[in-house]
Design an enzyme around this catalytic site. Structure first.
Site, short mmCIF file in Angstrom:
data_model
loop_
_atom_site.label_atom_id
_atom_site.label_comp_id
_atom_site.label_asym_id
_atom_site.label_seq_id
_atom_site.Cartn_x
_atom_site.Cartn_y
_atom_site.Cartn_z
CG ASP A 87 38.71 9.80 -32.81
OD1 ASP A 87 38.57 9.52 -34.02
OD2 ASP A 87 38.25 9.08 -31.90
CE1 TYR A 97 30.59 -0.15 -33.51
CE2 TYR A 97 31.57 -0.41 -31.33
CZ TYR A 97 31.68 -0.07 -32.66
OH TYR A 97 32.89 0.36 -33.16
CE LYS A 143 28.96 2.98 -35.79
NZ LYS A 143 29.99 3.93 -35.35
#
Length: 184
Positions: free
Chosen positions: A168, A132, A73
């Site tokens: 997450d 990104y 990335k």
């Protein structure tokens, strides 16, 4: 040269500073040039671009994608300010389990190159947008992650109680995370 490239404490992670031309009209900068990146050790093609908005205090990560679709990335903050982190998860690496972090902002215009074999995460220090470039397309079957505050990693996050997605918040610890990366 339109960029300067600086290897960080984990030398495969590279901070990229574009040359910015500013005048009374505004500014201009190149954000990617294949030949310059190749000469400086980033020999990948980018095949997917992502754009993310996060409110202040949101932490995303630590994410990675397994081989054969491991993603490198090139991360850039275009609005606001983020603390961006890369964790070396390549077994056998001299930096295995270590992390580096950099402040990326619309003001400093820095970019962070995170190669395949690293987990990536960031926390928004103010309402922020990042874009990104990725070296592989997203594949949900290969998506993995590591819990952001795993004590084994000891990441120095600037927020102690960030806003997390449900996914997450449930990521495994580093020692339990599936990982098929080997340092070469």
């Amino acid at each position: 040269m339109p960029f300067s490239f600086r290897k960080l404490e984990i030398p495969d992670v590279i901070l990229v500073e574009p040359k910015v031309f500013i005048d009374e009209r505004g500014f201009f900068m190149e954000v990617y040039k294949a030949t310059e990146f190749e000469i400086n050790g980033i020999k990948y093609s980018f095949i997917q671009d992502n754009h993310s908005y996060s409110k202040k205090g949101v932490l995303r990560g630590l994410h990675y994608q397994l081989k054969p679709k491991a993603q490198g990335k090139l991360v850039r903050c275009i609005k606001g300010k983020v603390w961006d982190v890369a964790v070396d998860i390549r077994k056998g690496s001299p930096w295995y389990g270590r992390w580096v972090g950099e402040l990326l902002s619309e003001e400093n215009r820095l970019m962070l190159w995170i190669p395949p074999g690293f987990a990536h995460g960031f926390v928004a220090l103010e309402d922020s947008e990042i874009i990104y470039k990725c070296t592989e397309e997203y594949d949900p079957a290969l998506e993995r992650g590591i819990l952001w505050n795993d004590q084994a990693l000891a990441i120095d996050w600037p927020f102690s109680n960030p806003i997390l997605s449900e996914k997450d918040a449930k990521l495994p610890l580093f020692k339990d995370a599936e990982n098929n990366f080997v340092y070469e």
